[in-house]
Design a protein around this motif. Structure first.
Motif, PDB file in Angstrom:
ATOM      1  N   SER A  13     -86.881  -3.549 -81.074  1.00  0.00           N
ATOM      2  CA  SER A  13     -87.546  -3.853 -82.339  1.00  0.00           C
ATOM      3  C   SER A  13     -86.545  -4.456 -83.318  1.00  0.00           C
ATOM      4  O   SER A  13     -86.880  -5.343 -84.092  1.00  0.00           O
ATOM      5  N   SER A  14     -85.291  -4.008 -83.236  1.00  0.00           N
ATOM      6  CA  SER A  14     -84.306  -4.573 -84.153  1.00  0.00           C
ATOM      7  C   SER A  14     -83.978  -6.018 -83.768  1.00  0.00           C
ATOM      8  O   SER A  14     -83.789  -6.869 -84.629  1.00  0.00           O
ATOM      9  N   SER A  15     -83.971  -6.312 -82.471  1.00  0.00           N
ATOM     10  CA  SER A  15     -83.667  -7.690 -82.078  1.00  0.00           C
ATOM     11  C   SER A  15     -84.842  -8.604 -82.440  1.00  0.00           C
ATOM     12  O   SER A  15     -84.655  -9.732 -82.903  1.00  0.00           O
ATOM     13  N   LEU A  16     -86.056  -8.078 -82.285  1.00  0.00           N
ATOM     14  CA  LEU A  16     -87.242  -8.844 -82.668  1.00  0.00           C
ATOM     15  C   LEU A  16     -87.239  -9.100 -84.174  1.00  0.00           C
ATOM     16  O   LEU A  16     -87.574 -10.182 -84.652  1.00  0.00           O
ATOM     17  N   PHE A  17     -86.819  -8.077 -84.891  1.00  0.00           N
ATOM     18  CA  PHE A  17     -86.727  -8.148 -86.350  1.00  0.00           C
ATOM     19  C   PHE A  17     -85.882  -9.350 -86.792  1.00  0.00           C
ATOM     20  O   PHE A  17     -86.289 -10.164 -87.600  1.00  0.00           O
ATOM     21  N   TYR A  18     -84.693  -9.466 -86.208  1.00  0.00           N
ATOM     22  CA  TYR A  18     -83.808 -10.555 -86.610  1.00  0.00           C
ATOM     23  C   TYR A  18     -84.312 -11.915 -86.157  1.00  0.00           C
ATOM     24  O   TYR A  18     -84.165 -12.899 -86.867  1.00  0.00           O
ATOM     25  N   LYS A  19     -84.876 -11.947 -84.953  1.00  0.00           N
ATOM     26  CA  LYS A  19     -85.387 -13.220 -84.460  1.00  0.00           C
ATOM     27  C   LYS A  19     -86.484 -13.744 -85.391  1.00  0.00           C
ATOM     28  O   LYS A  19     -86.471 -14.902 -85.794  1.00  0.00           O
ATOM     29  N   THR A  20     -87.427 -12.854 -85.738  1.00  0.00           N
ATOM     30  CA  THR A  20     -88.521 -13.263 -86.625  1.00  0.00           C
ATOM     31  C   THR A  20     -87.970 -13.667 -87.984  1.00  0.00           C
ATOM     32  O   THR A  20     -88.364 -14.683 -88.556  1.00  0.00           O
ATOM     33  N   LEU A  21     -87.065 -12.855 -88.457  1.00  0.00           N
ATOM     34  CA  LEU A  21     -86.508 -13.099 -89.782  1.00  0.00           C
ATOM     35  C   LEU A  21     -85.830 -14.460 -89.861  1.00  0.00           C
ATOM     36  O   LEU A  21     -86.047 -15.238 -90.791  1.00  0.00           O
ATOM     37  N   ASN A  22     -85.003 -14.754 -88.858  1.00  0.00           N
ATOM     38  CA  ASN A  22     -84.281 -16.017 -88.882  1.00  0.00           C
ATOM     39  C   ASN A  22     -85.208 -17.201 -88.692  1.00  0.00           C
ATOM     40  O   ASN A  22     -85.006 -18.270 -89.257  1.00  0.00           O
ATOM     41  N   TRP A  23     -86.236 -16.989 -87.894  1.00  0.00           N
ATOM     42  CA  TRP A  23     -87.148 -18.078 -87.645  1.00  0.00           C
ATOM     43  C   TRP A  23     -87.956 -18.397 -88.897  1.00  0.00           C
ATOM     44  O   TRP A  23     -88.187 -19.540 -89.246  1.00  0.00           O
ATOM     45  N   LEU A  24     -88.361 -17.350 -89.596  1.00  0.00           N
ATOM     46  CA  LEU A  24     -89.261 -17.536 -90.729  1.00  0.00           C
ATOM     47  C   LEU A  24     -88.563 -17.769 -92.064  1.00  0.00           C
ATOM     48  O   LEU A  24     -89.163 -18.254 -93.001  1.00  0.00           O
ATOM     49  N   SER A  25     -87.315 -17.378 -92.155  1.00  0.00           N
ATOM     50  CA  SER A  25     -86.684 -17.517 -93.464  1.00  0.00           C
ATOM     51  C   SER A  25     -85.555 -18.533 -93.386  1.00  0.00           C
ATOM     52  O   SER A  25     -85.237 -19.044 -92.341  1.00  0.00           O
ATOM     53  N   ASP A  26     -84.994 -18.819 -94.517  1.00  0.00           N
ATOM     54  CA  ASP A  26     -84.007 -19.895 -94.543  1.00  0.00           C
ATOM     55  C   ASP A  26     -82.579 -19.389 -94.462  1.00  0.00           C
ATOM     56  O   ASP A  26     -81.640 -20.141 -94.642  1.00  0.00           O
ATOM     57  N   ILE A  27     -82.420 -18.103 -94.238  1.00  0.00           N
ATOM     58  CA  ILE A  27     -81.058 -17.607 -94.087  1.00  0.00           C
ATOM     59  C   ILE A  27     -80.852 -17.151 -92.651  1.00  0.00           C
ATOM     60  O   ILE A  27     -81.776 -16.700 -91.992  1.00  0.00           O
ATOM     61  N   GLU A  28     -79.631 -17.277 -92.197  1.00  0.00           N
ATOM     62  CA  GLU A  28     -79.311 -16.899 -90.824  1.00  0.00           C
ATOM     63  C   GLU A  28     -78.634 -15.534 -90.843  1.00  0.00           C
ATOM     64  O   GLU A  28     -77.540 -15.381 -91.363  1.00  0.00           O
ATOM     65  N   LEU A  29     -79.323 -14.533 -90.313  1.00  0.00           N
ATOM     66  CA  LEU A  29     -78.719 -13.201 -90.255  1.00  0.00           C
ATOM     67  C   LEU A  29     -78.368 -12.858 -88.827  1.00  0.00           C
ATOM     68  O   LEU A  29     -79.086 -13.225 -87.910  1.00  0.00           O
ATOM     69  N   GLU A  30     -77.254 -12.146 -88.662  1.00  0.00           N
ATOM     70  CA  GLU A  30     -76.861 -11.771 -87.306  1.00  0.00           C
ATOM     71  C   GLU A  30     -77.472 -10.428 -86.935  1.00  0.00           C
ATOM     72  O   GLU A  30     -77.515  -9.530 -87.761  1.00  0.00           O
ATOM     73  N   PRO A  31     -77.906 -10.287 -85.692  1.00  0.00           N
ATOM     74  CA  PRO A  31     -78.427  -8.983 -85.273  1.00  0.00           C
ATOM     75  C   PRO A  31     -77.317  -7.948 -85.359  1.00  0.00           C
ATOM     76  O   PRO A  31     -76.161  -8.260 -85.107  1.00  0.00           O
ATOM     77  N   GLY A  32     -77.671  -6.751 -85.726  1.00  0.00           N
ATOM     78  CA  GLY A  32     -76.661  -5.701 -85.773  1.00  0.00           C
ATOM     79  C   GLY A  32     -75.931  -5.635 -87.106  1.00  0.00           C
ATOM     80  O   GLY A  32     -75.084  -4.785 -87.303  1.00  0.00           O
ATOM     81  N   ALA A  33     -76.247  -6.553 -88.025  1.00  0.00           N
ATOM     82  CA  ALA A  33     -75.625  -6.458 -89.338  1.00  0.00           C
ATOM     83  C   ALA A  33     -76.319  -5.337 -90.087  1.00  0.00           C
ATOM     84  O   ALA A  33     -77.536  -5.286 -90.136  1.00  0.00           O
ATOM     85  N   ALA A  34     -75.554  -4.404 -90.619  1.00  0.00           N
ATOM     86  CA  ALA A  34     -76.172  -3.292 -91.336  1.00  0.00           C
ATOM     87  C   ALA A  34     -75.626  -3.260 -92.746  1.00  0.00           C
ATOM     88  O   ALA A  34     -74.863  -4.142 -93.141  1.00  0.00           O
ATOM     89  N   ASP A  35     -75.992  -2.234 -93.494  1.00  0.00           N
ATOM     90  CA  ASP A  35     -75.480  -2.167 -94.858  1.00  0.00           C
ATOM     91  C   ASP A  35     -74.140  -1.454 -94.899  1.00  0.00           C
ATOM     92  O   ASP A  35     -73.939  -0.515 -95.656  1.00  0.00           O
ATOM     93  N   PHE A  36     -73.257  -1.894 -94.063  1.00  0.00           N
ATOM     94  CA  PHE A  36     -71.890  -1.373 -94.013  1.00  0.00           C
ATOM     95  C   PHE A  36     -70.997  -2.567 -94.288  1.00  0.00           C
ATOM     96  O   PHE A  36     -70.769  -3.393 -93.412  1.00  0.00           O
ATOM     97  N   ARG A  37     -70.558  -2.690 -95.539  1.00  0.00           N
ATOM     98  CA  ARG A  37     -69.798  -3.888 -95.870  1.00  0.00           C
ATOM     99  C   ARG A  37     -68.900  -3.664 -97.071  1.00  0.00           C
ATOM    100  O   ARG A  37     -69.103  -2.737 -97.854  1.00  0.00           O
ATOM    101  N   LEU A  38     -67.922  -4.533 -97.173  1.00  0.00           N
ATOM    102  CA  LEU A  38     -67.022  -4.494 -98.318  1.00  0.00           C
ATOM    103  C   LEU A  38     -67.333  -5.703 -99.186  1.00  0.00           C
ATOM    104  O   LEU A  38     -67.477  -6.814 -98.677  1.00  0.00           O
ATOM    105  N   LEU A  39     -67.450  -5.475-100.472  1.00  0.00           N
ATOM    106  CA  LEU A  39     -67.658  -6.574-101.410  1.00  0.00           C
ATOM    107  C   LEU A  39     -66.538  -6.553-102.437  1.00  0.00           C
ATOM    108  O   LEU A  39     -66.197  -5.498-102.973  1.00  0.00           O
ATOM    109  N   ASP A  40     -65.996  -7.725-102.698  1.00  0.00           N
ATOM    110  CA  ASP A  40     -65.004  -7.829-103.756  1.00  0.00           C
ATOM    111  C   ASP A  40     -65.678  -7.586-105.105  1.00  0.00           C
ATOM    112  O   ASP A  40     -66.874  -7.806-105.264  1.00  0.00           O
TER     113      ASP A  40
END
Ligand code: UDP
Ligand code: MG
Length: 310
Positions: free
Chosen positions: A135-162
């Motif tokens: 379901s998570s892989s389907l999620f990203y495929k649909t998302l990338n196909w339908l929206s204008d941003i390219e997200l990588e599968p497996g990207a979560a809200d674990f990140r560092l921001l300056d």
């Protein structure tokens, strides 16, 4: 002066995890040359999460909490934490130990190299159920196909921001932020690092299938109006296709052929009735979003905090 790193952790019914994650972050930082603060956001938990956080915060001077007045959801909890974090950089991570704190030194290293966004990609998780993985892989495929941003599968809200990026985020007042997409959309110098996720330490996942579908729908509709175009193209194609039927009708009339077909007529009516409802629904989602946003309500409400006014 040592640099300050803020760690933002949303927590919803994570009573058994709070202490564990805070302690493991502490041990990671004991080997690093940074100051750090932990901001735990209690997202309207129904268990003893807040008591646990308060008790822990009382024993140390760099653990803070924000208590929401009710459950506002993961994304807004992270947003609230970032709004209140004054570190030179802010790291957001989950409360359940699925985001390994051991990755923090690598993230900081990339940051010191000049990257302003260090996001993480989790490797395929053997512990996750097959359903969740597909379901998570389907999620990203649909998302990338339908929206204008390219997200990588497996990207979560674990990140560092300056801090620069966090400051930009403070001016965002979307009532349903989709941080993963927004961060990508912002630009800045970004880099990904990969990690192996751990199993949830305690408790269970709050992302049910329904929530995943909602997040997907929301992810698409808050980033692009492509679904509206899809509806237009689909309409065109179907109208064109119906024209192909005209010669047959003329032929049938001319030759007095009796055309049977109530079953097919009913089927067609139901099919197109459904299709129209779907498309109306899509338009409705956009209108609904405009309505919700136009009310300009606060995105989240804080009931209590121990963060001093800075
Ligand atoms: N979370 C939250 N509010 C919610 C749902 C989740 O703050 O309404 C937090 C939760 O405590 C955890 C993080 O968001 O720290 C990720 O949630 P979870 O582990 O349930 O999601 P999964 O890892 O299964 O995608
Ligand atoms: Mg989790």
């Amino acid at each position: 002066m040592k640099k300050l790193v803020s760690i933002v952790i949303p927590a919803y019914n994570e009573a058994d995890n709070v202490f564990v994650i805070a302690e493991s972050i502490k041990s990671v930082f004991s080997t690093l040359n940074y100051n750090y603060e932990i901001i735990l956001v209690d997202d309207g938990s129904a268990d003893h999460t807040l008591e646990k956080i308060r008790a822990y915060a009382a024993t140390t001077n760099n653990v803070f909490f924000l208590e929401f007045s009710k459950n506002f959801g993961h994304q807004l909890a992270v947003k609230a934490g970032m709004d209140h974090a004054y570190g030179d950089c802010v790291i957001s991570m989950d409360c359940d130990m699925q985001h390994p704190p051991e990755l923090i030194p690598d993230m900081l290293k990339k940051w010191e190299e000049g990257f302003e966004v260090v996001y993480t990609i989790r490797a395929e998780d053997k512990n996750l159920s097959k359903g969740k993985r597909s379901s998570s892989s389907l999620f990203y495929k649909t998302l990338n196909w339908l929206s204008d941003i390219e997200l990588e599968p497996g990207a979560a809200d674990f990140r560092l921001l300056d801090q620069k990026v966090v400051n930009v985020f403070r001016n965002f007042h979307e009532n349903e932020p989709f941080l993963r997409g927004l961060v990508k959309w912002l630009g800045f110098k970004q880099i990904a690092i990969h990690y192996n996720p751990a199993a949830r330490f305690s408790g269970k996942s709050k992302y049910t299938f329904k929530k995943m579908v909602n997040l997907a729908l929301h992810g698409v509709t808050s980033f692009s109006i492509k679904p509206l175009y899809t509806a237009v193209y689909l309409g065109f194609i179907l109208s064109m296709a119906s024209v192909l039927y005209v010669p047959y009708i003329i032929y049938a009339f001319a030759n007095n052929v009796e055309v049977s077909g109530w079953a097919s007529v009913i089927m067609t009516i139901v099919f197109f009735g459904g299709l129209q409802l779907i498309i109306l629904g899509i338009i409705g989602i956009y209108v609904g979003k405009m309505f919700m946003q136009s009310k300009n309500r606060p995105n989240y409400i804080i009931r209590s905090t121990n963060i001093p006014v800075r």
